[in-house]
Design a protein around this motif. Sequence first.
Motif, PDB file in Angstrom:
ATOM      1  N   ALA A 223      -5.046 -26.120  11.947  1.00 45.94           N
ATOM      2  CA  ALA A 223      -4.641 -24.955  11.164  1.00 45.94           C
ATOM      3  C   ALA A 223      -4.737 -23.663  11.956  1.00 45.94           C
ATOM      4  N   THR A 224      -5.691 -23.601  12.885  1.00 43.33           N
ATOM      5  CA  THR A 224      -5.873 -22.375  13.674  1.00 43.33           C
ATOM      6  C   THR A 224      -5.211 -22.451  15.038  1.00 43.33           C
ATOM      7  N   GLY A 225      -4.672 -23.620  15.387  1.00 45.34           N
ATOM      8  CA  GLY A 225      -4.030 -23.779  16.685  1.00 45.34           C
ATOM      9  C   GLY A 225      -5.006 -23.826  17.842  1.00 45.34           C
ATOM     10  N   ASN A 226      -6.264 -24.148  17.545  1.00 44.97           N
ATOM     11  CA  ASN A 226      -7.291 -24.167  18.586  1.00 44.97           C
ATOM     12  C   ASN A 226      -7.450 -25.522  19.262  1.00 44.97           C
ATOM     13  N   GLY A 227      -6.509 -26.431  18.983  1.00 49.81           N
ATOM     14  CA  GLY A 227      -6.574 -27.745  19.615  1.00 49.81           C
ATOM     15  C   GLY A 227      -7.406 -28.754  18.866  1.00 49.81           C
ATOM     16  N   LYS A 228      -7.925 -28.377  17.707  1.00 50.41           N
ATOM     17  CA  LYS A 228      -8.727 -29.299  16.906  1.00 50.41           C
ATOM     18  C   LYS A 228      -8.027 -29.587  15.584  1.00 50.41           C
ATOM     19  N   PRO A 229      -7.291 -30.690  15.521  1.00 55.64           N
ATOM     20  CA  PRO A 229      -6.687 -31.060  14.237  1.00 55.64           C
ATOM     21  C   PRO A 229      -7.789 -31.429  13.243  1.00 55.64           C
ATOM     22  N   ARG A 230      -7.526 -31.186  11.986  1.00 56.29           N
ATOM     23  CA  ARG A 230      -8.555 -31.456  10.976  1.00 56.29           C
ATOM     24  C   ARG A 230      -8.346 -32.830  10.355  1.00 56.29           C
ATOM     25  N   LEU A 231      -9.434 -33.604  10.292  1.00 54.58           N
ATOM     26  CA  LEU A 231      -9.443 -34.897   9.605  1.00 54.58           C
ATOM     27  C   LEU A 231     -10.194 -34.729   8.292  1.00 54.58           C
ATOM     28  N   LEU A 232      -9.550 -35.109   7.199  1.00 56.92           N
ATOM     29  CA  LEU A 232     -10.202 -35.085   5.889  1.00 56.92           C
ATOM     30  C   LEU A 232     -10.448 -36.523   5.443  1.00 56.92           C
ATOM     31  N   ILE A 233     -11.704 -36.861   5.248  1.00 57.17           N
ATOM     32  CA  ILE A 233     -12.083 -38.185   4.753  1.00 57.17           C
ATOM     33  C   ILE A 233     -12.314 -38.078   3.248  1.00 57.17           C
ATOM     34  N   ILE A 234     -11.518 -38.808   2.476  1.00 59.17           N
ATOM     35  CA  ILE A 234     -11.693 -38.825   1.022  1.00 59.17           C
ATOM     36  C   ILE A 234     -12.810 -39.812   0.690  1.00 59.17           C
ATOM     37  N   SER A 235     -13.900 -39.281   0.194  1.00 61.06           N
ATOM     38  CA  SER A 235     -15.083 -40.086  -0.072  1.00 61.06           C
ATOM     39  C   SER A 235     -15.063 -40.623  -1.500  1.00 61.06           C
ATOM     40  N   ARG A 236     -15.818 -41.692  -1.700  1.00 61.16           N
ATOM     41  CA  ARG A 236     -15.983 -42.284  -3.021  1.00 61.16           C
ATOM     42  C   ARG A 236     -17.453 -42.652  -3.193  1.00 61.16           C
ATOM     43  N   LYS A 237     -17.925 -42.598  -4.424  1.00 60.47           N
ATOM     44  CA  LYS A 237     -19.346 -42.886  -4.621  1.00 60.47           C
ATOM     45  C   LYS A 237     -19.599 -44.221  -5.306  1.00 60.47           C
ATOM     46  N   ASN A 238     -18.560 -44.846  -5.839  1.00 63.22           N
ATOM     47  CA  ASN A 238     -18.760 -46.126  -6.498  1.00 63.22           C
ATOM     48  C   ASN A 238     -18.026 -47.222  -5.737  1.00 63.22           C
ATOM     49  N   SER A 239     -17.091 -47.890  -6.361  1.00 62.38           N
ATOM     50  CA  SER A 239     -16.400 -48.972  -5.672  1.00 62.38           C
ATOM     51  C   SER A 239     -15.491 -48.431  -4.581  1.00 62.38           C
ATOM     52  N   ARG A 240     -15.199 -49.295  -3.610  1.00 61.69           N
ATOM     53  CA  ARG A 240     -14.328 -48.987  -2.470  1.00 61.69           C
ATOM     54  C   ARG A 240     -14.808 -47.779  -1.678  1.00 61.69           C
ATOM     55  N   ARG A 241     -16.079 -47.638  -1.542  1.00 64.30           N
ATOM     56  CA  ARG A 241     -16.606 -46.530  -0.746  1.00 64.30           C
ATOM     57  C   ARG A 241     -16.790 -46.973   0.698  1.00 64.30           C
ATOM     58  N   PHE A 242     -16.791 -46.011   1.607  1.00 68.39           N
ATOM     59  CA  PHE A 242     -17.062 -46.272   3.019  1.00 68.39           C
ATOM     60  C   PHE A 242     -18.575 -46.422   3.190  1.00 68.39           C
ATOM     61  N   LEU A 243     -18.999 -47.554   3.716  1.00 69.89           N
ATOM     62  CA  LEU A 243     -20.431 -47.796   3.907  1.00 69.89           C
ATOM     63  C   LEU A 243     -20.950 -47.135   5.175  1.00 69.89           C
ATOM     64  N   ASN A 244     -20.072 -46.829   6.114  1.00 69.94           N
ATOM     65  CA  ASN A 244     -20.488 -46.164   7.356  1.00 69.94           C
ATOM     66  C   ASN A 244     -19.723 -44.849   7.542  1.00 69.94           C
ATOM     67  N   GLU A 245     -19.680 -44.075   6.488  1.00 71.52           N
ATOM     68  CA  GLU A 245     -18.933 -42.821   6.479  1.00 71.52           C
ATOM     69  C   GLU A 245     -19.439 -41.829   7.529  1.00 71.52           C
ATOM     70  N   ARG A 246     -20.751 -41.716   7.664  1.00 73.70           N
ATOM     71  CA  ARG A 246     -21.306 -40.784   8.640  1.00 73.70           C
ATOM     72  C   ARG A 246     -20.903 -41.178  10.067  1.00 73.70           C
ATOM     73  N   GLU A 247     -20.940 -42.476  10.356  1.00 76.21           N
ATOM     74  CA  GLU A 247     -20.545 -42.962  11.677  1.00 76.21           C
ATOM     75  C   GLU A 247     -19.071 -42.668  11.934  1.00 76.21           C
ATOM     76  N   MET A 248     -18.238 -42.811  10.902  1.00 78.72           N
ATOM     77  CA  MET A 248     -16.818 -42.490  11.027  1.00 78.72           C
ATOM     78  C   MET A 248     -16.628 -41.017  11.383  1.00 78.72           C
ATOM     79  N   ALA A 249     -17.358 -40.152  10.706  1.00 78.38           N
ATOM     80  CA  ALA A 249     -17.227 -38.713  10.954  1.00 78.38           C
ATOM     81  C   ALA A 249     -17.665 -38.353  12.364  1.00 78.38           C
ATOM     82  N   GLN A 250     -18.750 -38.957  12.821  1.00 77.68           N
ATOM     83  CA  GLN A 250     -19.239 -38.677  14.166  1.00 77.68           C
ATOM     84  C   GLN A 250     -18.241 -39.130  15.226  1.00 77.68           C
TER      85      GLN A 250
END
Length: 481
Positions: free
Chosen positions: A304-331
């Motif tokens: 959005a700012t043109g600084n070379g860092k595209p933004r990734l948005l992870i849609i989280s869920r708290k019940n079924s079909r949630r990512f069990l390693n969400e933090r690892e994905m973000a890192q």
Amino acid sequence: MKPSMRSRQEPRRVSNGVIIAAMLLSLCVLSIVKARYCSTPFAKPDDQLQEQMNSSIRMETDEPASKAAGEQEEEEEESPAAAAGAVPEVSTTTPTVVARGGKGRPTCFMTSKRSERCEARGDIRVEGNASTIYIGGIDKEWKTKPYARYHDPVAMAYVREFTLKPADEFAPACTKNHSVPAFVFSNGGFSGNLYHDYTDVLVPLFLSTRQFKGEVQFLLSGLKPWWVNKFTLFFRQLTKYDILDIDNDRDVHCFPRIVVGATFHKDMGVDPARSPGHVSVVDFKRALRRAFGLERAAASRGGATGNGKPRLLIISRKNSRRFLNEREMAQAAAAMGFDVRIAEPDQHTDMSTFARLVNSADVMIGVHGAGLTNMVFLPRGAVLIQVVPFGGLEWLTTVTFKNPAKDMEVTYMDYNIQLEESSLLDQYPRNHQVLTDPYAVHKQGGWDALKTAYLDKQNIRMDMDRFKKTLQEALDRLPPA
């Protein structure tokens, strides 16, 4: 002479037979190769099962059925037109009949297997709290439910029915007169689930009312104040007037014209060839951008700012079909150069705030569910990665998000979960039918069995090597900065 001629033709017949046999053998080999190396290891559902499933598609929540049917917010998951010069609605079905002398004759017809539209002009009186619409000049009653999900009896059970009656001497007198047409729709059914909000209500409403250029009075049945407040900014793009809670209104409203029920074309989409003014779902997205003040029109690798860092948005869920390693994905994504955001839309999420967050994203990823509906706010050229749960669900994910994405100018990618990434492996032995033959499970129990086995009970642990390769492909697909 004749025997000689037959002897010369025989080799040609043999040669043709060999060619035909070779062709058949090639087709058999190709079929075997396709079956061995296709993207899903299971046989596709037969046509009858496919039709049954398509008719049952619902974006389920973890709430009880009565709540999922619109009793609370989601947890996740179609004038004065002619006078104004608007393009009349194009329909492939029976056209509206207008009686001579200015009196309207209502016409109710199916605009698709999911939507019915009734229209009348002339002496029209709406007694909302009695769910009755009186029409001058007709001699029969019509009954209709203004919600675009006629193929689904479960949803339609939560939609109030309206009766169109002849306006005779017993019809109530007008207490409020209007100079603009009325449009009746409902937010019953499965409204409150974001996917159904858009697929069953908002997109059909846009398709059916944009032609009025704001000169239309919305009459909403099943009105929930929190739901109207959520989409008020969007409604202001379609009407200049406050929405009437028609179920609880004790006035008799009189109009020169009325339309009851919105037209449905396809899930999360519009067919420009059949829409008034040839509008498309891109026009729908533009209306959303204006409504919520979204300034970003296009995605890029520069972000959005043109600084070379595209933004990734992870849609989280708290019940079924949630990512069990969400933090690892973000890192991992951050290490690859993404500016990472994690967000979980819920009943308390402010629509404008979340719309701006999604609009700032260049790549959005999430497991199949209502949260992916937010792709309507993604800028042009952004990448949507739908994580497809294990269980032969490709047909479902295709109809709900893959097909609509292209029309929305969004680049679509599948991430198909392998068995080793699914929590189902912890719940069933490897030789269990749920793991070995999902389509047999679908066929035996239909939608309920699919939902129970593969949507309600499954969580995801992403394989990080596969995840990184997918992110790199998404990065490569983004428009240059």
